[in-house]
Design an enzyme around this catalytic site. Sequence first.
Site, PDB file in Angstrom:
ATOM      1  N   GLU A   1      -0.751   6.399  17.195  1.00 58.08           N
ATOM      2  CA  GLU A   1      -1.982   7.090  17.392  1.00 58.08           C
ATOM      3  C   GLU A   1      -2.566   6.850  18.592  1.00 58.08           C
ATOM      4  O   GLU A   1      -3.200   7.735  19.355  1.00 58.08           O
ATOM      5  CB  GLU A   1      -2.727   6.295  16.481  1.00 58.08           C
ATOM      6  CG  GLU A   1      -4.235   7.174  15.926  1.00 58.08           C
ATOM      7  CD  GLU A   1      -5.020   6.386  14.984  1.00 58.08           C
ATOM      8  OE1 GLU A   1      -4.507   5.694  14.216  1.00 58.08           O
ATOM      9  OE2 GLU A   1      -6.137   6.871  14.789  1.00 58.08           O
TER      10      GLU A   1
ATOM     11  N   GLY B   1      -4.635   6.812   5.109  1.00 53.79           N
ATOM     12  CA  GLY B   1      -5.744   5.657   4.605  1.00 53.79           C
ATOM     13  C   GLY B   1      -5.574   4.477   5.335  1.00 53.79           C
ATOM     14  O   GLY B   1      -5.001   3.507   4.697  1.00 53.79           O
ATOM     15  N   TYR B   2      -6.334   4.172   6.436  1.00 54.32           N
ATOM     16  CA  TYR B   2      -6.355   3.034   7.125  1.00 54.32           C
ATOM     17  C   TYR B   2      -7.549   2.156   7.038  1.00 54.32           C
ATOM     18  O   TYR B   2      -7.782   1.266   6.323  1.00 54.32           O
ATOM     19  CB  TYR B   2      -5.933   3.367   8.625  1.00 54.32           C
ATOM     20  CG  TYR B   2      -4.522   3.358   8.813  1.00 54.32           C
ATOM     21  CD1 TYR B   2      -3.571   3.613   7.969  1.00 54.32           C
ATOM     22  CD2 TYR B   2      -3.957   2.903  10.202  1.00 54.32           C
ATOM     23  CE1 TYR B   2      -2.088   3.855   8.004  1.00 54.32           C
ATOM     24  CE2 TYR B   2      -2.559   3.269  10.362  1.00 54.32           C
ATOM     25  CZ  TYR B   2      -1.760   3.478   9.258  1.00 54.32           C
ATOM     26  OH  TYR B   2      -0.331   3.860   9.550  1.00 54.32           O
TER      27      TYR B   2
END
Lengths: 397, 379
Positions: free
Chosen positions: A249, A132-133
């Site tokens: 990421e 959840g970014y």
Amino acid sequence: MSELDAFREEVRSWLEENCPPAMRTPMRSDEDVCWAGRQWQFQSEDQRLWLQRMAEKGWTVPEWPEKYGGGGLSSAEARVLQQEMAALGCRPPLASLGIIMLAPAMFKFASEEQKLEHLPKIASGEIRWCQGYSEPGAGSDLASLQTSAIRKGDHYVVNGSKIWTSYGDKADWIFCLVRTDANAPKRESISFLLFDMASPGVSTSPIQLISGASPFCQTFFDDVEVPARNLVGEVNKGWTVAKYLLQHERNMAAALGRSRSGKKKTLPQIAVEALGTDDAGTLKEPVLRQKLARFQIREQAFTLTMQRIGDEMARGGDPGPASSVLKYYGSETNKQRRELWLALAGMDSLGWEGEVFDEGIVARSWLRSKANSIEGGTSEVQLNIIAKRVLGLPSAV
Amino acid sequence: MSLALDEQQRLLQESAESFFAGKAPVSALRRLRDDKDETGFSRELWQQMCQMGWTGTFLPETYGGLGLGFKELGVVMQASGRTLSASPLFSSIALGASCLSLVGSEAQKARLLPQFVSGEKLAALALQEGAHHDPVNIATSATREGDAWLLSGCKRHVADGHTADVFMVVARTAGSARDEQGLSLFLVDSGTPGVNVERRFMVDSRNMAEVTFDKVLLDADCLMGELNGGYAPLQVVIDRGNAVLSAEMLGSALEAFERTLDYLKQREQFGALIGTFQALQHRAAQMFCELEMSRSVVMEALRCADESPEQLAIASSRAKVQMSETLRLVTDESIQMHGGIGMTDEEEIGFFLKRARVAQQLLGDEHYHLNRFAGLSDY
């Protein structure tokens, strides 16, 4: 026989005995990937068994310490395991955002108690995680996120919304960036919080993309109560954790630019089939031939760059600027690849439905590729990072 | 198999960079140009380069070489590219000595290679005949004259031909204009009657020569390698040459980029350093990315020259395309970002632009090699 050779023998015979034959065949599609978790329905008994056996050995995460559910292997032993799995054609037993995204941050920032609580369930595949970014109002400017977590006694109350939550509807737990101080500067009031997606007040809604159905969701939090002990690292220091994870990421997204595996058709094959060649074997369409050659050089240069950076690190070099350069170049290269595919294959590539068009896989992949330079930090953000952190160019006042 | 430099190669790089920075800065090239220097390079500097062993990196010790490889020569050339140092290292060693070592007879090699390595004699490859690199399009011919050969034709843009003692001449001994078959290589002393050399001053302050051969009589032992079979080894010479030349271009591109970056951090306009402007920051970051890609393809081409000859052709064309386009981008942007000052002769950045275009054209520009790459990739 060296210890490593003995280990290799042992691994080989264990794999031969324990990897079901069906799990030694190539994966046909994304549906063969095993994500596991509480809501997971195994594709087959073999898939379940393979995960269970590997998890019991700790070999879903071979290099993690045993107390966290890992195999406690040295990196040389883990490489042997990887080689032997490759030799037998064993499928990866588990795909997991928990392993690749969350765990590196847990190892660096979490308390021993938190590690013991969460890492074994990641390793066994018991809990599937989502991230959840981003928020509807906080994309490239991630630090301006608004989802709030307000401390009430021994818990936090979370309100807000996250977007682009991959598999949010299928995940069991979320690792989430939340605002824990409304009055402090934006980078000094973010915290890193873990919570159960089954908590009251959590809801998800899938997002349809220009390419069709997607794993992305928007996720809503309405007075969600989260135990305070689920905060990782120090309160209001979550931005440090976030930056650490974003670098991970980027490294993964960069791999997108790598050439695809051999079983799929190469661009030259597509070109030759779609355009034809003259007697000398030269593509009949000279302009596209030139574009194809230029693209291939770009793609090969990218692959060689990843190799070179690996070689330099092996000789003690610093990866330094690598992640932003590779993220930027890799995602732009993949977009070019998809555009070129369309140009080479012509109208046939633009089919959307039906078996004749393979359910529009070429068109859908082309559309999906447009997000490569948006997700995980836009190309523009990567260029900013390179300009400032690598080239040392000054910031505007 | 590594694309990284090992410890020894890193040390070589350091010593070469400090050598060129100290003894052959860009101002040395300017002086050669302004003085219309007779040789166009410093013989004294050349002697020092020979003493360092840089002229013999890839040659066996029997000929006075170091028994290393093209990667080492590339490392030195990259360093020389940073200061645009004018020397015959490329023409005489990367092309000339490379050609002789590849196809020469034992006697030819024993006679000449040690002299090339020591710098006593200079070689030049006499290949091109028109404005473009086109290695099959050879009209210069050698015909039998009893036991001997009679060489006639005109070679253009022979790098450093004005100072060469020995030419390696590509001549047609059979077939017609565009045939790969029928090309042969000859060793020709520049003093042989009938050889005429005209120096040509180029935009990069370096020199090409127009070399004419007017019924030059050559002994039978001037033939190098197989009669009519010169094309295949010639391509290897060209491919190695482009790998090494790309390394020089990489050095120039890195230097021009770094100088421009420094300028962005010093120059103020609108009350701010121009390096704070995102319009320039993103372009600088994109150049950096292209330079990172260029480093990799250049290292791979040099690696292939030493370790994987079967992949050299494609690796070399790939490197020349990527490196040429990157150098074009970087030199163009360097002038633009320097603004008006970049257009003045006093500012050195212009020298990089000038050398860039000559290096791009030499042994085939990006268009030539893009076409060749496609052919080598089977489409």
